[in-house]
Write a protein that holds these residues in place. Structure first.
Motif: not given
Length: 240
Positions: A28-29, A31-33, A36-38, A99
């Motif tokens: 998750r970290n 993807l954020s980096a 992407y936003s969840e 995501y």
């Protein structure tokens, strides 16, 4: 309630994380980096929408559904993700990188997947550069980044992809990863005017497998860029 003492009960134990919780936090970290936003969507879905993407999967049906379009458990994360993109586009949000990590269901059980979806511009227009749209190679690079985080490489093979991917604009890595551009026929179902790029990753295979990380020797010499120097007569014109 006023009889209870205002003190915490004694506790000598400690909590513990769920299996693969630390690996999922790393995912998750990452993807954020990379921008992407969840998104978090409901597991209830419409059977007709699910059949368009998973026609061979027999869904789990509710005995007493609350609504006709929420009568089964989803067989894929894609329909709910496309509805999320559609909802945002209808409200003027055109640039998205989303995501979701969630479960899909069938008669044989449940499984967790990671889905990435992006459309619109990767970078907006500025004084220093023109607008840059999100494309296939941006998505491919993001997937490679995620796989590299867990010590894997994207091994493209000749396996056929689902028909909702644009032929010639997709790649597949066995059962682990499939990514590419959404087929125009399926994009028309949601009235998308811009290209939508999607990646589906079996997150259980990704997190449970221990990819072999290799330690590489630090380069002996620093990286360089070629630099050319030209010696010209003073009267030489720029055009010449």
């Amino acid at each position: 309630f006023d009889k209870f003492p205002a003190t915490l009960p004694r506790w000598s134990g400690y909590g513990s994380g769920l299996p693969l919780e630390s690996e999922e936090r790393i995912l998750r970290n990452r993807l954020s980096a990379i921008g992407y936003s969840e998104g978090v969507t409901m597991a209830f879905s419409d059977e007709s929408a699910e059949r368009k993407f998973r026609p061979a999967v027999e869904p789990v049906r509710f005995l007493n559904p609350m609504a006709d379009d929420e009568a089964i458990l989803r067989t894929s994360l894609l329909p709910s993700m496309l509805r999320t993109i559609q909802w945002n586009l209808n409200r003027g949000i055109r640039d998205m990188q989303l995501y979701e990590i969630g479960k899909t269901y069938s008669r044989h059980g449940e499984r967790r997947f990671l889905i990435l979806a992006a459309t619109g511009a990767l970078r907006e227009k500025s004084l220093h550069e023109p607008e840059r749209g999100f494309g296939f190679f941006e998505l491919k690079g993001d997937v490679e980044d995620i796989l590299d985080t867990f010590g894997f490489e994207l091994n493209v093979n000749g396996d056929s992809a689902p028909e909702y991917y644009h032929p010639g604009r997709m790649v597949r890595d066995g059962d682990r990863v499939v990514l590419g551009e959404l087929h125009p026929d399926y994009a028309d179902l949601y009235k998308f005017k811009h290209r939508v790029y999607v990646a589906e990753i079996d997150v259980e295979l990704l997190l449970e497998s221990k990819g072999g990380r290799q330690v590489k020797t630090i380069p002996k010499f620093p990286s360089i860029r070629r630099d050319l120097s030209l010696l010209l007569n003073k009267g030489t014109r720029y055009g010449d």
